[in-house]
Write a protein that holds these residues in place. Structure first.
Motif, PDB file in Angstrom:
ATOM      1  N   HIS A 142       0.819  -1.213   0.000  1.00  0.00           N
ATOM      2  CA  HIS A 142       0.000   0.000   0.000  1.00  0.00           C
ATOM      3  C   HIS A 142       0.855   1.266   0.000  1.00  0.00           C
ATOM      4  O   HIS A 142       0.372   2.347   0.358  1.00  0.00           O
ATOM      5  CB  HIS A 142      -0.942  -0.004   1.203  1.00  0.00           C
ATOM      6  CG  HIS A 142      -1.826  -1.221   1.265  1.00  0.00           C
ATOM      7  ND1 HIS A 142      -2.726  -1.529   0.271  1.00  0.00           N
ATOM      8  CD2 HIS A 142      -1.924  -2.216   2.188  1.00  0.00           C
ATOM      9  CE1 HIS A 142      -3.351  -2.652   0.568  1.00  0.00           C
ATOM     10  NE2 HIS A 142      -2.883  -3.096   1.724  1.00  0.00           N
ATOM     11  N   ALA A 143       2.123   1.135  -0.395  1.00  0.00           N
ATOM     12  CA  ALA A 143       2.997   2.310  -0.482  1.00  0.00           C
ATOM     13  C   ALA A 143       2.382   3.351  -1.409  1.00  0.00           C
ATOM     14  O   ALA A 143       1.749   3.016  -2.416  1.00  0.00           O
ATOM     15  CB  ALA A 143       4.369   1.900  -0.996  1.00  0.00           C
ATOM     16  N   GLN A 144       2.587   4.620  -1.058  1.00  0.00           N
ATOM     17  CA  GLN A 144       1.987   5.694  -1.852  1.00  0.00           C
ATOM     18  C   GLN A 144       2.551   5.753  -3.266  1.00  0.00           C
ATOM     19  O   GLN A 144       1.830   6.022  -4.227  1.00  0.00           O
ATOM     20  CB  GLN A 144       2.205   7.048  -1.155  1.00  0.00           C
ATOM     21  CG  GLN A 144       1.383   7.223   0.108  1.00  0.00           C
ATOM     22  CD  GLN A 144       2.134   6.755   1.345  1.00  0.00           C
ATOM     23  OE1 GLN A 144       3.049   5.930   1.260  1.00  0.00           O
ATOM     24  NE2 GLN A 144       1.750   7.277   2.503  1.00  0.00           N
ATOM     25  N   ILE A 145       3.859   5.513  -3.411  1.00  0.00           N
ATOM     26  CA  ILE A 145       4.488   5.531  -4.733  1.00  0.00           C
ATOM     27  C   ILE A 145       5.368   4.294  -4.875  1.00  0.00           C
ATOM     28  O   ILE A 145       6.173   4.004  -3.989  1.00  0.00           O
ATOM     29  CB  ILE A 145       5.343   6.797  -4.945  1.00  0.00           C
ATOM     30  CG1 ILE A 145       4.485   8.057  -4.833  1.00  0.00           C
ATOM     31  CG2 ILE A 145       6.037   6.761  -6.314  1.00  0.00           C
ATOM     32  CD1 ILE A 145       5.271   9.358  -4.941  1.00  0.00           C
ATOM     33  N   LYS A 146       5.202   3.599  -5.994  1.00  0.00           N
ATOM     34  CA  LYS A 146       6.000   2.399  -6.270  1.00  0.00           C
ATOM     35  C   LYS A 146       6.697   2.562  -7.624  1.00  0.00           C
ATOM     36  O   LYS A 146       6.060   2.936  -8.609  1.00  0.00           O
ATOM     37  CB  LYS A 146       5.118   1.148  -6.318  1.00  0.00           C
ATOM     38  CG  LYS A 146       4.295   0.884  -5.075  1.00  0.00           C
ATOM     39  CD  LYS A 146       3.418  -0.341  -5.307  1.00  0.00           C
ATOM     40  CE  LYS A 146       2.420  -0.538  -4.195  1.00  0.00           C
ATOM     41  NZ  LYS A 146       1.545  -1.705  -4.453  1.00  0.00           N
ATOM     42  N   PHE A 147       7.973   2.279  -7.623  1.00  0.00           N
ATOM     43  CA  PHE A 147       8.733   2.265  -8.875  1.00  0.00           C
ATOM     44  C   PHE A 147       9.245   0.856  -9.144  1.00  0.00           C
ATOM     45  O   PHE A 147       9.514   0.089  -8.208  1.00  0.00           O
ATOM     46  CB  PHE A 147       9.925   3.214  -8.807  1.00  0.00           C
ATOM     47  CG  PHE A 147       9.574   4.669  -8.780  1.00  0.00           C
ATOM     48  CD1 PHE A 147       9.135   5.308  -9.931  1.00  0.00           C
ATOM     49  CD2 PHE A 147       9.679   5.403  -7.608  1.00  0.00           C
ATOM     50  CE1 PHE A 147       8.813   6.662  -9.914  1.00  0.00           C
ATOM     51  CE2 PHE A 147       9.357   6.753  -7.577  1.00  0.00           C
ATOM     52  CZ  PHE A 147       8.919   7.383  -8.730  1.00  0.00           C
ATOM     53  N   PHE A 148       9.380   0.526 -10.420  1.00  0.00           N
ATOM     54  CA  PHE A 148      10.044  -0.716 -10.818  1.00  0.00           C
ATOM     55  C   PHE A 148      11.086  -0.344 -11.853  1.00  0.00           C
ATOM     56  O   PHE A 148      10.762   0.120 -12.949  1.00  0.00           O
ATOM     57  CB  PHE A 148       9.046  -1.718 -11.401  1.00  0.00           C
ATOM     58  CG  PHE A 148       9.655  -3.071 -11.688  1.00  0.00           C
ATOM     59  CD1 PHE A 148       9.676  -4.054 -10.708  1.00  0.00           C
ATOM     60  CD2 PHE A 148      10.211  -3.362 -12.931  1.00  0.00           C
ATOM     61  CE1 PHE A 148      10.239  -5.298 -10.947  1.00  0.00           C
ATOM     62  CE2 PHE A 148      10.776  -4.603 -13.186  1.00  0.00           C
ATOM     63  CZ  PHE A 148      10.795  -5.574 -12.185  1.00  0.00           C
ATOM     64  N   LEU A 149      12.371  -0.503 -11.479  1.00  0.00           N
ATOM     65  CA  LEU A 149      13.464  -0.182 -12.395  1.00  0.00           C
ATOM     66  C   LEU A 149      13.922  -1.440 -13.124  1.00  0.00           C
ATOM     67  O   LEU A 149      14.021  -2.517 -12.525  1.00  0.00           O
ATOM     68  CB  LEU A 149      14.649   0.406 -11.626  1.00  0.00           C
ATOM     69  CG  LEU A 149      14.428   1.701 -10.852  1.00  0.00           C
ATOM     70  CD1 LEU A 149      15.764   2.235 -10.336  1.00  0.00           C
ATOM     71  CD2 LEU A 149      13.726   2.751 -11.694  1.00  0.00           C
ATOM     72  N   THR A 150      14.214  -1.286 -14.391  1.00  0.00           N
ATOM     73  CA  THR A 150      14.726  -2.406 -15.161  1.00  0.00           C
ATOM     74  C   THR A 150      15.756  -1.887 -16.152  1.00  0.00           C
ATOM     75  O   THR A 150      15.965  -0.677 -16.282  1.00  0.00           O
ATOM     76  CB  THR A 150      13.587  -3.151 -15.892  1.00  0.00           C
ATOM     77  OG1 THR A 150      14.102  -4.327 -16.517  1.00  0.00           O
ATOM     78  CG2 THR A 150      12.916  -2.264 -16.922  1.00  0.00           C
ATOM     79  N   ALA A 151      16.436  -2.779 -16.830  1.00  0.00           N
ATOM     80  CA  ALA A 151      17.397  -2.443 -17.881  1.00  0.00           C
ATOM     81  C   ALA A 151      17.720  -3.733 -18.610  1.00  0.00           C
ATOM     82  O   ALA A 151      17.431  -4.832 -18.119  1.00  0.00           O
ATOM     83  CB  ALA A 151      18.663  -1.807 -17.294  1.00  0.00           C
TER      84      ALA A 151
END
Length: 230
Positions: A142-151
């Motif tokens: 339930h985090a307010q902002i979620k990022f998923f980094l990839t490369a």
């Protein structure tokens, strides 16, 4: 306020997370370092080896994840550190052997449960940026902002290879590609808390971005979110 940053190995999570936390004046939590600490303690304080780590006694795990003994600390100057019984053990947590035993320990459901509890305990007292492989999907869904980094695998392999050189571990690019690919498969296919893109996560491909460009892109999303809730 909780900002989670998930992604595969060498996608830039830790470097970006520290800078982002500094810009926001948030607390940074490196979840991987906590798992490394648990693995280190089980071997060096409780007598386990790579073979016996597959069966960890409940009482041993309870002791090495006791929140009065295991302490996570972060500030912008000394960065992240782990203390056990008031001893700073951070310097021991970055080598190939710790990599090996952490990959064994981190798939144990009881270990993940204990480390998740530690991370949530830290969040009770801080606005924070946290990175890992399940922080947006399992630890803080339930985090307010979620990022998923990839490369791309090639880019991540080269980043990982260069990072290893800092610790005097030298591998070729092709070896790094194999190791990265194997790690990806383990992370995606493990039974407990596999690596997935969290629900509602913002996906950022960092293949053609440097650290600063990645942070700037993330700050744009954060600014948009902040404006929307005011």
């Amino acid at each position: 306020m909780i900002i989670t940053i998930d992604g595969p190995v060498a996608s830039g999570k830790s470097s970006v997370s520290r800078i982002l936390a500094d810009k926001l004046d948030y607390y940074y939590v490196c979840s991987g370092l906590i798992y490394r600490a648990v693995a280190y303690l089980l071997v060096n304080r409780f007598g386990y080896n790579p073979e016996t780590l597959v069966l960890i006694k409940h009482e041993d795990l309870a002791q090495c994840t006791d929140r009065t003994r295991l302490k996570y600390s972060y500030d912008g100057l000394s960065q992240e550190r782990i203390f056990f019984d008031h001893e700073d053990i951070t310097v021991y947590l970055k080598d190939k052997f710790i990599d090996q035993i952490t990959s064994i320990v981190s798939v144990n459901k009881d270990v993940r449960k204990a480390v998740t509890a530690l991370q949530r305990d830290i969040a009770d007292n801080h606005d924070m940026v946290i990175d890992g492989r399940d922080v947006g999907s399992v630890v803080f869904p339930h985090a307010q902002i979620k990022f998923f980094l990839t490369a791309s695998v090639d880019v991540r392999a080269e980043r990982w290879r260069k990072d290893q050189e800092r610790y005097n571990h030298h591998v070729s690019h092709d070896e790094a590609v194999v190791l990265i690919t194997e790690r990806d498969e383990r992370d995606k296919n493990r039974v407990v808390a596999p690596l997935v893109i969290p629900k509602n996560a913002i996906i950022i491909d960092t293949s053609d971005l440097n650290i600063q460009q990645t942070v700037e892109k993330m700050m744009e999303y954060i600014s948009t979110y902040s404006s929307s809730v005011l």
